[in-house]
Write an enzyme that holds these catalytic residues in place. Sequence first.
Site, mmCIF file in Angstrom:
data_model
loop_
_atom_site.group_PDB
_atom_site.id
_atom_site.type_symbol
_atom_site.label_atom_id
_atom_site.label_comp_id
_atom_site.label_asym_id
_atom_site.label_seq_id
_atom_site.Cartn_x
_atom_site.Cartn_y
_atom_site.Cartn_z
ATOM 1 N N LYS A 145 0.837 -1.201 0.000
ATOM 2 C CA LYS A 145 0.000 0.000 0.000
ATOM 3 C C LYS A 145 0.873 1.254 0.000
ATOM 4 O O LYS A 145 0.661 2.173 -0.789
ATOM 5 C CB LYS A 145 -0.909 -0.024 1.235
ATOM 6 C CG LYS A 145 -2.062 0.927 1.173
ATOM 7 C CD LYS A 145 -2.937 0.792 2.420
ATOM 8 C CE LYS A 145 -3.825 -0.432 2.352
ATOM 9 N NZ LYS A 145 -4.436 -0.755 3.658
ATOM 10 N N GLY A 174 -8.635 -7.227 4.312
ATOM 11 C CA GLY A 174 -9.433 -7.401 5.515
ATOM 12 C C GLY A 174 -8.703 -8.002 6.692
ATOM 13 O O GLY A 174 -9.286 -8.230 7.741
ATOM 14 N N MET A 188 -6.075 -6.730 8.357
ATOM 15 C CA MET A 188 -5.630 -5.783 9.367
ATOM 16 C C MET A 188 -6.477 -4.530 9.287
ATOM 17 O O MET A 188 -6.966 -4.156 8.240
ATOM 18 C CB MET A 188 -4.175 -5.457 9.136
ATOM 19 C CG MET A 188 -3.417 -6.744 9.223
ATOM 20 S SD MET A 188 -1.761 -6.527 9.627
ATOM 21 C CE MET A 188 -1.108 -7.651 8.434
ATOM 22 N N ARG A 196 -3.670 -1.126 -6.408
ATOM 23 C CA ARG A 196 -2.891 -2.370 -6.369
ATOM 24 C C ARG A 196 -3.359 -3.239 -7.516
ATOM 25 O O ARG A 196 -4.437 -3.030 -8.070
ATOM 26 C CB ARG A 196 -3.101 -3.087 -5.033
ATOM 27 C CG ARG A 196 -4.542 -3.495 -4.806
ATOM 28 C CD ARG A 196 -4.699 -4.260 -3.498
ATOM 29 N NE ARG A 196 -6.096 -4.534 -3.257
ATOM 30 C CZ ARG A 196 -6.659 -4.618 -2.059
ATOM 31 N NH1 ARG A 196 -5.936 -4.436 -0.976
ATOM 32 N NH2 ARG A 196 -7.936 -4.877 -1.923
ATOM 33 N N HIS A 203 -16.761 -7.954 1.840
ATOM 34 C CA HIS A 203 -15.740 -8.876 2.340
ATOM 35 C C HIS A 203 -15.910 -10.268 1.740
ATOM 36 O O HIS A 203 -14.963 -10.870 1.218
ATOM 37 C CB HIS A 203 -15.817 -8.944 3.872
ATOM 38 C CG HIS A 203 -14.839 -9.912 4.471
ATOM 39 N ND1 HIS A 203 -15.169 -11.214 4.774
ATOM 40 C CD2 HIS A 203 -13.540 -9.763 4.768
ATOM 41 C CE1 HIS A 203 -14.114 -11.822 5.259
ATOM 42 N NE2 HIS A 203 -13.097 -10.973 5.271
ATOM 43 N N ARG A 205 -1.011 -46.944 -8.601
ATOM 44 C CA ARG A 205 -0.959 -47.794 -7.411
ATOM 45 C C ARG A 205 -1.691 -49.080 -7.742
ATOM 46 O O ARG A 205 -2.739 -49.034 -8.377
ATOM 47 C CB ARG A 205 -1.621 -47.108 -6.230
ATOM 48 C CG ARG A 205 -1.048 -45.739 -5.934
ATOM 49 C CD ARG A 205 -1.942 -45.052 -4.902
ATOM 50 N NE ARG A 205 -1.569 -43.659 -4.698
ATOM 51 C CZ ARG A 205 -1.983 -42.645 -5.438
ATOM 52 N NH1 ARG A 205 -2.790 -42.862 -6.466
ATOM 53 N NH2 ARG A 205 -1.599 -41.419 -5.176
ATOM 54 N N ARG A 214 3.499 -49.046 -9.831
ATOM 55 C CA ARG A 214 4.152 -49.385 -8.564
ATOM 56 C C ARG A 214 3.592 -50.696 -8.029
ATOM 57 O O ARG A 214 2.380 -50.896 -8.003
ATOM 58 C CB ARG A 214 3.904 -48.288 -7.526
ATOM 59 C CG ARG A 214 4.542 -48.631 -6.191
ATOM 60 C CD ARG A 214 4.242 -47.590 -5.150
ATOM 61 N NE ARG A 214 2.844 -47.653 -4.712
ATOM 62 C CZ ARG A 214 2.307 -46.762 -3.891
ATOM 63 N NH1 ARG A 214 3.007 -45.752 -3.433
ATOM 64 N NH2 ARG A 214 1.055 -46.877 -3.517
ATOM 65 N N GLU A 229 11.833 -43.072 -1.098
ATOM 66 C CA GLU A 229 10.931 -42.523 -0.079
ATOM 67 C C GLU A 229 11.400 -42.843 1.335
ATOM 68 O O GLU A 229 10.687 -42.593 2.298
ATOM 69 C CB GLU A 229 9.515 -43.038 -0.308
ATOM 70 C CG GLU A 229 9.427 -44.538 -0.460
ATOM 71 C CD GLU A 229 8.059 -45.013 -0.930
ATOM 72 O OE1 GLU A 229 7.071 -44.312 -0.704
ATOM 73 O OE2 GLU A 229 7.994 -46.109 -1.519
ATOM 74 N N SER A 286 11.804 -42.431 -8.603
ATOM 75 C CA SER A 286 10.669 -41.523 -8.476
ATOM 76 C C SER A 286 10.554 -41.184 -6.996
ATOM 77 O O SER A 286 10.433 -42.071 -6.154
ATOM 78 C CB SER A 286 9.397 -42.195 -8.980
ATOM 79 O OG SER A 286 8.310 -41.321 -8.776
ATOM 80 N N GLY A 342 9.008 -40.424 -3.781
ATOM 81 C CA GLY A 342 7.710 -40.539 -3.115
ATOM 82 C C GLY A 342 7.754 -39.626 -1.910
ATOM 83 O O GLY A 342 8.072 -40.031 -0.801
ATOM 84 N N ASN A 370 5.581 -38.143 -0.138
ATOM 85 C CA ASN A 370 4.682 -38.271 1.021
ATOM 86 C C ASN A 370 5.367 -39.082 2.109
ATOM 87 O O ASN A 370 5.520 -38.632 3.242
ATOM 88 C CB ASN A 370 3.377 -38.966 0.639
ATOM 89 C CG ASN A 370 2.584 -38.173 -0.368
ATOM 90 O OD1 ASN A 370 2.844 -36.995 -0.577
ATOM 91 N ND2 ASN A 370 1.623 -38.820 -0.996
ATOM 92 N N CYS A 430 6.502 -38.205 -7.444
ATOM 93 C CA CYS A 430 5.107 -38.638 -7.547
ATOM 94 C C CYS A 430 4.336 -38.421 -6.257
ATOM 95 O O CYS A 430 3.228 -38.921 -6.101
ATOM 96 C CB CYS A 430 5.021 -40.093 -7.986
ATOM 97 S SG CYS A 430 5.757 -41.230 -6.816
ATOM 98 N N TYR A 475 10.507 -34.978 -14.578
ATOM 99 C CA TYR A 475 9.058 -34.771 -14.574
ATOM 100 C C TYR A 475 8.516 -34.669 -13.150
ATOM 101 O O TYR A 475 9.161 -35.089 -12.195
ATOM 102 C CB TYR A 475 8.340 -35.912 -15.318
ATOM 103 C CG TYR A 475 8.400 -37.252 -14.636
ATOM 104 C CD1 TYR A 475 7.465 -37.600 -13.658
ATOM 105 C CD2 TYR A 475 9.393 -38.175 -14.953
ATOM 106 C CE1 TYR A 475 7.528 -38.819 -13.014
ATOM 107 C CE2 TYR A 475 9.457 -39.398 -14.313
ATOM 108 C CZ TYR A 475 8.530 -39.723 -13.345
ATOM 109 O OH TYR A 475 8.588 -40.918 -12.692
#
Length: 876
Positions: free
Chosen positions: A23, A102, A104, A337, A455, A561, A617, A746, A765, A767, A769, A832, A852
């Site tokens: 701002k 909104g 602050m 803005r 809002h 999977r 897999r 993984e 690959s 993994g 997670n 992946c 990839y």
Amino acid sequence: MGKKFVYLFSEGDGSMRELLGGKGANLAEMTKLGMPVPQGFIVTTEACTQYYADGEKINDEIQAEIYKSMEALEKIAGKKFGDMEDPLLVSVRSGSRASMPGMMDTILNLGLNDEVVEVMAKKTNNPRFAYDSYRRFIQMYSDVVMEVGKKYFEELIDEMKEKKGVTLDTDLTAEDLKELANQFKAEFKAKKGFDFPSDPKEQLMGAIMAVFRSWDNPRAIYYRRMNDIPSSWGTAVNIQMMVFGNTGDDSGTGVAFTRNPATGENKLFGEFLLNAQGEDVVAGVRTPETIDHLKDVMPEAYEQFVEICGRLENHYRDMQDMEFTIENRKLYMLQTRNGKRTAAAALKIACDLVDEKKISEKEAVMMIDPKQLDALLHPQFDAKALKAAKPIGSALPASPGAACGRVVFTAADAVEWHEKGEKVILTRLETSPEDIAGMHVAQGILTVRGGMTSHAAVVARGMGTCCVSGCGEIKMNEETKSFTLDGKTYNEGDYISLDGSTGNIYGEAIPTVEATISGDFERLMGWADQYRTLDVRTNADTPADAMQAIKFGAQGIGLTRTEHMFFDSDRIPAMREMIVSKNETQRRTALAKLLPMQRGDFEGIYEAMQGMPVTIRFLDPPLHEFLPTAEADIVALAKEMGLEVADLKATISSLHEFNPMMGHRGCRLAVSYPEIAEMQTQAVIEAAINVQKKHPEWKIVPEIMIPLVGEIKELAYVKEVVVKTADAVIAAAGSDIHYKVGTMIEIPRACITADEIAKEADFFSFGTNDLTQMTFGFSRDDAGAFLGSYYDKKIYEQDPFARLDQKGVGKLVETAVKLGRQARPDIKLGICGEHGGDPSSVEFCHRTGLSYVSCSPFRVPIARLAAAQAAIKDEK
Ligand code: ADP
Ligand code: MG
Ligand code: MG
């Protein structure tokens, strides 16, 4: 001289947003452009950081700088702060680097007290205006700085209006407002036990500190987490001389966008209110006029505003969102803005700006927030069903999209229903920043009050959530959690549907259909594809998912999977039989039943992918996930296998694990039972050979992926089983098909020993997670219980399962990439995990040199765009 903590508007410019906040930097820039901006000064974001470093105090040095700048402002304004002849009033406004709408709170009319207000009343000869400003100030200051809730003051206003028999604030007289100001002060004293601060200097410091404090309020923290904004940035504070839109009908205030933020249409779009101040337009207390109406009532101000809009848009080369105030027919610019917009509008604006030769294609690609595309990738209403449905009402189409869900009436209920797996539509009189968590989980938002810039509308567009606002016909009953519309009552839990593109409201569930990529969207994705170097694959377990992903531009499957298909009721018996087998012979019998099903699944996927690469897999989850728990299922399985029920129960309980995530799963299954890997290999290779035969024009190269490897020897062992089986199948079929065997990386140990593992792996690959889980040492399923405290205490600012932890997990990935390439320079590398569709993680993958990313079908376009942006950033 130490650091400079305060800048006059005339000392800054648009490039200084890190220091001055968005701002402030833009107010400085508009000043530089010679636009009519009420002048002021900016306390920097560094002062905010310093405030926290000093134990939530503004130190003497910074205070002195603030007072000095106030003197400079007094000179510019020709008025004096707290003066008894010509008093200067200011606004105190927050402004961080990234706009946080909104989040602050702003304080207007600061510098007033019982004496100064009298001076103002006399000097302007407009006591109504003076007391209106005063009561607003007391109300805002009490709320924002002193934490005396707005509602107490609103109740007093309502009482006053009732007493006077009027409905609008503007109908209250000077006397009424003066009386209100007195009531407000009394209310303040009753709540706080001391008098409302009358010293303008004290008011000023109190307000600045409140802005600094608001950086750390729960709403701001939540917004930052949603939008990847680090808490270390801090907020700047803008102190700006007041201009008044509330002096009478020659004044007013408004907000406008240079283009339509919902559709992108190249036409000035905005709202304003006569005789009003600041947030009146967005608060929805009165219904605003459209900007076109300004042309009729104040043509000169309108012309000047239109001219400024054009200049600003050309200057920033993007659609602008502006605030303005007109005081006695003179126009002032209060903010500009880059405007928030819906995804559809973002695409249209980017394409239009290219066509208008204002930006390049590359800039257009950089302009779109990849996450925003999400809104376009989800289902839209089924056109036929929509046509057949009759709306029960309609209001403003505040944020497009199709939403169908159950009505809830509070943000807390929205969250609660959502956690139970229900889709909800949050229905409110109007929303406020406290509702943000509920708005986030809702399919759609419906409000009774508020315009296109309310809002609810602004926040919903930012989130890509469907919103219909300002439906005044709704009779709301918050107590009984119900509303009435079109003569019918809807209770909590009833289904309704909202069309955010037309504003229609339906009292029923309307089915939805999947989205497609066309028009501006297709054009922009085409540009993105020219720039990206990362391929984008998808995680898909079924031909339907695979086909969806191809429509969205996937270039292959990075993860199929092989276990999900075994949960189907016609398959799970064979799977269970395999699991509880007591010996290899029994197991092979069960596996033989599974083989044709598995082969059929893979054929379907190869057909769907039309020769594109597919990584499959092998079985990964702990086996007991498939076991029956219900008594009837156990009895049935025992009968099927000719076992005693008690015997089967004993087997089932022997398969119990304390930490299944770290238990008998992944390649460990194939190490214990190589016949599982044999069956899966046979299914993959036979499927590939069969489909290849049917489509000689495709070149199918099966990619077999062994999960959860942590040690080279376990990969080598399983790989040998795979190769032996595959080669035998290929030889028997007389085929010349090639295949690859790789592994999922993984487990941290695999990253650290990646040079060894690469010797046996054609590809890696990541993994991410499991890798995140294992690196942090907490499970994704359990982390929800404590991550909340971690966010509150700022130990973590992001969910590491949503956004790749580049510091820790990322370091392991980089190590594995480096070591893997050392051992095998041509190794193919991909990711992946869920992270494959998260833009910041995609950027990381680009930088790390992966070939990839693979993500869920609905995130493929997001990943394509993020990959393009990463490549463009990398050029610089
Ligand atoms: P937000 O970031 O929530 O929009 P702002 O700081 O922009 O908060 O201010 C809230 C409202 O007050 C806006 O409508 C703005 O135009 C108005 N406002 C802020 N400063 C002034 C000022 N100096 N004179 C008149 N109106 C102001
Ligand atoms: Mg603003
Ligand atoms: Mg895994």
